[in-house]
Structures are given as C-alpha cells and as structure tokens.
Design a protein around this motif. Structure first.
Motif, PDB file in Angstrom:
ATOM      1  N   VAL A  95     -26.651  13.919  56.148  1.00 48.83           N
ATOM      2  CA  VAL A  95     -26.325  13.071  54.744  1.00 48.83           C
ATOM      3  C   VAL A  95     -24.907  12.697  55.094  1.00 48.83           C
ATOM      4  CG1 VAL A  95     -27.318  14.397  53.058  1.00 48.83           C
ATOM      5  CG2 VAL A  95     -25.204  15.181  53.994  1.00 48.83           C
ATOM      6  N   VAL A  96     -24.375  11.599  54.410  1.00 48.86           N
ATOM      7  CA  VAL A  96     -23.012  11.325  54.351  1.00 48.86           C
ATOM      8  C   VAL A  96     -22.641  11.327  52.703  1.00 48.86           C
ATOM      9  CG1 VAL A  96     -22.878   9.712  56.347  1.00 48.86           C
ATOM     10  CG2 VAL A  96     -23.785   8.639  54.109  1.00 48.86           C
ATOM     11  N   SER A  97     -21.086  11.207  52.605  1.00 52.21           N
ATOM     12  CA  SER A  97     -21.033  11.205  51.245  1.00 52.21           C
ATOM     13  C   SER A  97     -19.461  10.684  51.196  1.00 52.21           C
ATOM     14  CB  SER A  97     -20.707  12.880  50.845  1.00 52.21           C
ATOM     15  OG  SER A  97     -20.174  12.968  49.368  1.00 52.21           O
ATOM     16  N   LEU A  98     -19.406  10.057  49.602  1.00 50.54           N
ATOM     17  CA  LEU A  98     -17.971   9.529  49.381  1.00 50.54           C
ATOM     18  C   LEU A  98     -16.949  10.763  49.425  1.00 50.54           C
ATOM     19  CD1 LEU A  98     -19.815   7.287  48.013  1.00 50.54           C
ATOM     20  CD2 LEU A  98     -18.049   6.918  46.301  1.00 50.54           C
ATOM     21  N   PRO A  99     -15.751  10.551  49.991  1.00 48.12           N
ATOM     22  CA  PRO A  99     -14.751  11.851  50.286  1.00 48.12           C
ATOM     23  C   PRO A  99     -14.075  12.112  48.947  1.00 48.12           C
ATOM     24  CG  PRO A  99     -13.936   9.629  51.247  1.00 48.12           C
ATOM     25  CD  PRO A  99     -15.338   9.484  50.842  1.00 48.12           C
ATOM     26  N   ILE A 100     -14.931  12.563  47.918  1.00 48.26           N
ATOM     27  CA  ILE A 100     -14.212  12.926  46.652  1.00 48.26           C
ATOM     28  C   ILE A 100     -14.790  13.898  46.071  1.00 48.26           C
ATOM     29  CG2 ILE A 100     -15.581  11.211  45.536  1.00 48.26           C
ATOM     30  CD1 ILE A 100     -13.107  10.746  43.717  1.00 48.26           C
ATOM     31  N   LEU A 101     -14.171  15.045  45.555  1.00 48.10           N
ATOM     32  CA  LEU A 101     -14.680  16.121  44.787  1.00 48.10           C
ATOM     33  C   LEU A 101     -14.226  16.006  43.369  1.00 48.10           C
ATOM     34  CD1 LEU A 101     -14.444  19.390  47.175  1.00 48.10           C
ATOM     35  CD2 LEU A 101     -16.644  17.900  46.496  1.00 48.10           C
ATOM     36  N   ARG A 102     -14.928  16.757  42.421  1.00 47.19           N
ATOM     37  CA  ARG A 102     -14.463  16.875  41.076  1.00 47.19           C
ATOM     38  C   ARG A 102     -14.555  18.273  40.653  1.00 47.19           C
ATOM     39  NH1 ARG A 102     -16.271  12.800  36.384  1.00 47.19           N
ATOM     40  NH2 ARG A 102     -18.393  13.697  36.443  1.00 47.19           N
ATOM     41  N   THR A 103     -13.441  18.536  40.137  1.00 45.20           N
ATOM     42  CA  THR A 103     -13.396  20.112  39.467  1.00 45.20           C
ATOM     43  C   THR A 103     -13.057  19.778  37.751  1.00 45.20           C
ATOM     44  OG1 THR A 103     -12.364  21.027  41.245  1.00 45.20           O
ATOM     45  CG2 THR A 103     -12.133  22.386  39.291  1.00 45.20           C
ATOM     46  N   GLY A 104     -14.288  20.069  37.216  1.00 42.27           N
ATOM     47  CA  GLY A 104     -14.015  19.756  35.672  1.00 42.27           C
ATOM     48  C   GLY A 104     -14.112  18.148  35.700  1.00 42.27           C
ATOM     49  N   ARG A 105     -12.922  17.586  34.996  1.00 42.21           N
ATOM     50  CA  ARG A 105     -12.776  16.230  34.802  1.00 42.21           C
ATOM     51  C   ARG A 105     -11.902  15.689  36.058  1.00 42.21           C
ATOM     52  NH1 ARG A 105     -16.196  12.924  33.229  1.00 42.21           N
ATOM     53  NH2 ARG A 105     -14.740  11.437  32.546  1.00 42.21           N
ATOM     54  N   THR A 106     -11.234  16.536  36.894  1.00 40.84           N
ATOM     55  CA  THR A 106     -10.212  16.315  37.967  1.00 40.84           C
ATOM     56  C   THR A 106     -10.721  15.991  39.101  1.00 40.84           C
ATOM     57  OG1 THR A 106      -8.963  17.986  36.767  1.00 40.84           O
ATOM     58  CG2 THR A 106      -8.208  17.116  38.841  1.00 40.84           C
TER      59      THR A 106
END
Length: 386
Positions: A95-106
């Motif tokens: 896989v590849v992924s956009l380099p972004i995580l989200r914790t709740g709405r952050t």
C-alpha cells in the motif's frame, strides 16, 4: 522497531516502541521511504516552519527540541488494524498512503509532527481512509514516489497548461524533475528546463525535457524553438489594434459580442506557463522580470525566507501568479495509477538507496546538487554509503 529520530538537527538511530494503530488507522511495514527536499529544510528550519504553520492555522508542526521520526514519501505493506476500520486489505498487501493522520478532528502531518511519526522507520501508522493498494505489481521503489509525483501532478493541473503551450521549468531538483515528467505525461509538447547543475540538467533530459538550458550560459527565455508573437507591452497593445481593425471591417457587426464570447470562454492571447521550482529569495522577482507578457507563473518551490517582488512589473505584463501546495486524495490516487500503468516513469529521479544507518550521510550528500536527486531509505538494508 528501529527508527531514525531527529532532535535539534541531529539524527540518531534508535529502538522505539512499535506503533499501535488507533481508531481508523492501519499499521504498515515500511518498504521504502524517500528523502524529500522539505525534509532537508525541516531538519534545520523547523521552528521557523512551525511558526509559519501556526500563523496559517496548523499548530502541530515539528519543533527542534522534539524527537521526531521524519519521512512522508513511503510505501509499505499492511500489518494490522486499529478499531473502527473496515480491514479492507489482507496483511502483506502492498500500500501507499497520504502522509496524514487524524486524532478525533485534529490532523497531523506524518513525518513532520511529533504526533505522527514518519517513514524513516521499520513501521508507520496510516489512516485507512487515506490508504490505497498498490496495483499492477508496482515496485516498492516506484510506489514510494507517489507522494512527490502527486505534488507535481497537482502543480501541473493548477498550471492548466495547454498541449500547444510552452512550459518552462526553472530548477531541476526532485520536484522540478517530477514536474517535467508530469508535463510530458499530460501531453505538453514543448518543455524547457533550466538548472545550473550539469547532473540535474542530465536528469531533466532523462525525464523528457525537450530543451535543457544552463542559465549561466544561455537564457531559457530565448531557448524556445517556437517564437512567441508577444514579447513586450507593445505587442499586447498592438493585438488590440489588430483585432479592432479586422472586426470593424465587417459591416454592422456588434464586435463587442466577440469580446464577450472570448471572455466567457476564457479565450485570448496567452503566454507560456512557468513553474518556479527553486524556492530561494530573489528567484520569483527574476522570473517576473524576464518572463514574457501574459505568462502564468506557478510557484512550486518553497521559499523559507522573506522575499521581495516588484508588482508593477507583473502588472505591466499582466502576469498571472499562482501558489500551489500538496494534492488532494484523488490526485494522489490518480498519480499512483499513472505510475503503475506505465504512463509516468519516476525511475530517473531515484539515484540511490540507503538503510536507516545511512540517513545522516545521505543528508550530507543531498546538500550538493551535483550527484543525487531522490535517495530512498530501505529499513531492511544495511547500506550506509551511496
């Protein structure tokens, strides 16, 4: 897991706790991770970048006193899932992924935030909704270039370059090379590239540039085999005279409707599209001064310092100035498939591979433009030199 951390600009290879996927997240074994030009800047200028990010509404950019795992250009394989995921792919799926995580709405920028460790490691966390399986047996090396190539694809799309227009690429570092590749993939017939480095000019030609110029010897603006009718402000004024003389030869023609139609269709005289891929103070003003009238300038290079331009120069030439950042999920996915389908070949950009222990030497090497463009990290490799 083993990972490379940076604190106050110093790299260390460390044993860190293996990441645990949170809600909506996937744990991925890193196969390859690219070293980005923005990583080079962030290593030494992260506090200024963090202040700039905070001023635009993002409060979580890395700081120099934090211990951060960098790396946002990566490919890998699925290991495990967190809660609330749909478990879309079997373990081992590449896989590849956009380099972004989200914790709740952050949101957190992977590899550029202490809250989202990046791909200079054996494992990384990704968001399931932002992750895509790698198609067609595409190699991990080429898949890892999805992210920088998506940056270039976004810039090319925002540039709205017609196939018959001339495109100039000023600066042939990794992002300039990616822009050249995407311009040719989109069918632009004439791409003129400019860089002082012989190695980068060589790579620009390998990426498909039709004309490659050493700006220390020749001007890119006079290198085009296709000469423009518009070279100065007088030419712009004469276009108006010529159009009116032709239109008023036709009896009873409401000529203003012709102009209205052109306005509605956004048609009219246009100069070249210029991609500024250098990102140093003074470059943008140099381009504004030298560029042909009616040009569109797309600013892709990230200048980290204050800069000055002469707006009146751009006004007199009616130059259009656009700034671009990143990509959207659709552009990221389309870039992956363009690479996998053979429509885009990122291989000329890849000039070396090291293991985690080779990250610090790789940064030293990348400080010079004369040898390497894109260096990849293979966490399973023991290579420390290039």
């Amino acid at each position: 897991m083993r990972a490379v951390t940076v604190t106050k600009g110093e790299f260390r290879v460390q044993e860190l706790p293996a990441p645990t996927p949170g809600p909506g997240q996937v744990l991925v074994n890193v196969l390859r991770c690219g070293i980005c030009g923005s990583d080079l800047h962030a290593r030494v200028h992260c506090d200024e970048l963090a202040d700039m990010a905070a001023a635009t509404g993002y409060q979580h950019f890395m700081r120099s006193d934090q211990s951060v795992v960098m790396g946002h250009e990566f490919s890998g394989e699925v290991v495990d899932y967190g809660s609330g995921t749909r478990r879309r792919w079997k373990p081992g799926t590449p896989v590849v992924s956009l380099p972004i995580l989200r914790t709740g709405r952050t949101p957190h920028l992977t590899g550029l935030s202490v809250d989202a460790p990046g791909g200079y490691a054996e494992q990384v966390l990704v968001q399931e909704s932002m992750t895509f399986p790698i198609p067609n047996g595409l190699s991990a090396e080429h898949a890892a270039l999805t992210e920088p190539m998506a940056v270039a694809w976004h810039a090319v799309r925002k540039g709205r370059v017609g196939k018959g227009q001339t495109a100039f690429v000023i600066g042939c570092g990794p992002i300039g090379l990616a822009v050249i590749t995407m311009l040719k993939a989109s069918g632009v017939a004439l791409v003129i590239a400019s860089d002082f480095s012989p190695r980068r000019r060589e790579l620009a030609a390998a990426c498909g540039a039709d004309v490659v110029v050493d700006p220390g010897v020749d001007s890119p603006w006079t290198a085009s085999p296709k000469k423009s009718r518009i070279t100065g402000a007088g030419d712009i004024l004469n276009l108006g005279f010529d159009a009116m003389e032709r239109l008023r030869r036709i009896p009873n023609l409401p000529w203003w409707y012709v102009f209205r139609a052109a306005h509605t269709l956004d048609k009219g005289p246009a100069g070249p599209v210029i991609f500024e891929c250098v990102g140093v103070p003074g470059m943008l003003d140099q381009i504004l001064t030298a560029a042909p009238p009616m040009s569109r300038i797309v600013v892709v290079g990230v200048c980290m310092e204050s800069d000055r331009i002469h707006p009146a120069t751009a006004i007199n030439k009616e130059i259009e100035l656009r700034f671009v950042l990143g990509y959207d999920p659709g552009e990221f996915r389309d870039t992956l498939h363009m690479i996998a389908d053979g429509k885009v070949d990122p291989s000329p950009l890849i000039t070396g591979t090291v293991g985690l222990d080779g990250v610090d030497p790789a940064y030293t090497t990348l400080a010079s433009p004369d040898h390497h463009a894109k260096i990849l990290i293979d966490p399973a490799s023991t290579a420390t030199t290039l």
